[in-house]
Design a protein around this motif. Structure first.
Motif: not given
Length: 255
Positions: A59-80
């Motif tokens: 999922n990170v690889d898919n988001l990395l080239f499209n929307d970095r903000c969405s990528l960080l939000a996605y990972l932050n949600d996983k941290i929470i």
């Protein structure tokens, strides 16, 4: 029954019914028998973990080239998510296993007539501790993995959070003591605060609370091994009065 979902499995706490008439091999934890040992449970969690992390990285690889903000939000949600998994697990697994094992061992040695039952209880306690240790190790591993991924893709070189506006305590008409009492009363009745209260009041994560505890910033007042862990408001207030935590108070009017 074995779960196939890592998050569900890491929050799961199912002990077999306590019975000192049977040996630890016949007791079970989260569907695994004592005779299988903690290694079987470790292998089960490792398989779930590897599958979960592989999916996250895809999922990170898919988001990395499209929307970095969405990528960080996605990972932050996983941290929470995994911070909450840890909290949920700690609330369910309230036993202080080290103290309990010492108690069982003493009982085993002192009660010769009931030696077999005491021995079974002692060995079962050790089995349960091994299993809960394995489970917690994977919770901590998941938390670290999510934080490492976030930091790896964060341009700032580390996890950053948006600071909420803070209210200067020195500008208040109330005394510091009155202000803090009023502030705490908004989050918890009585004289104590929980980990959840502290996390919200100071806008911090559970790992930060653990670090603060190691630094002696809070004094636990609950009985050892009980959950939820409780902290004296007075102890926390004294830290604030001494300037230790003052800058972490968040503006209550901006909540």
């Amino acid at each position: 029954m074995k779960n196939k979902n890592l998050v569900t499995e890491l929050k799961r706490v199912e002990f077999s019914t306590s019975d000192d008439k049977i040996s630890f091999e016949q007791h079970s934890y989260n569907g695994f028998l004592g005779i299988q040992g903690s290694e079987a449970y470790y292998n089960h969690l490792e398989n779930l973990y590897n599958e979960y992390v592989d999916n996250i990285r895809e999922n990170v690889d898919n988001l990395l080239f499209n929307d970095r903000c969405s990528l960080l939000a996605y990972l932050n949600d996983k941290i929470i998510l995994f911070d909450n998994v840890k909290l949920d697990y700690e609330l369910k697994n309230y036993m202080d296993w080290n103290s309990y094992i010492i108690s069982c061992e003493k009982h085993y040695k002192e009660n010769i007539k009931n030696n077999l039952g005491a021995k079974n209880e002692y060995q079962t306690a050790k089995f349960f501790k091994e299993m809960t240790d394995v489970q917690m190790s994977f919770i901590e591993k998941a938390i670290k993995e999510m934080n490492d991924l976030y930091n790896n893709y964060n341009d700032g070189g580390g996890k950053t959070t948006v600071e909420k506006p803070k209210e200067s305590l020195s500008t208040q008409n109330k005394s510091l003591s009155e202000y803090v009492d009023d502030y705490f009363s908004r989050y918890s009745d009585g004289d104590t605060l929980t980990n959840k209260d502290l996390a919200y009041i100071f806008d911090i994560s559970r790992p930060t609370i653990d670090e603060w505890k190691e630094q002696g910033k809070f004094i636990e007042i609950s009985e050892m091994g009980k959950r939820p862990i409780l902290y004296s408001k007075e102890d926390v207030k004294n830290n604030i009065k001494n300037g230790i935590l003052t800058d972490r108070l968040t503006d209550i009017n901006k909540r």
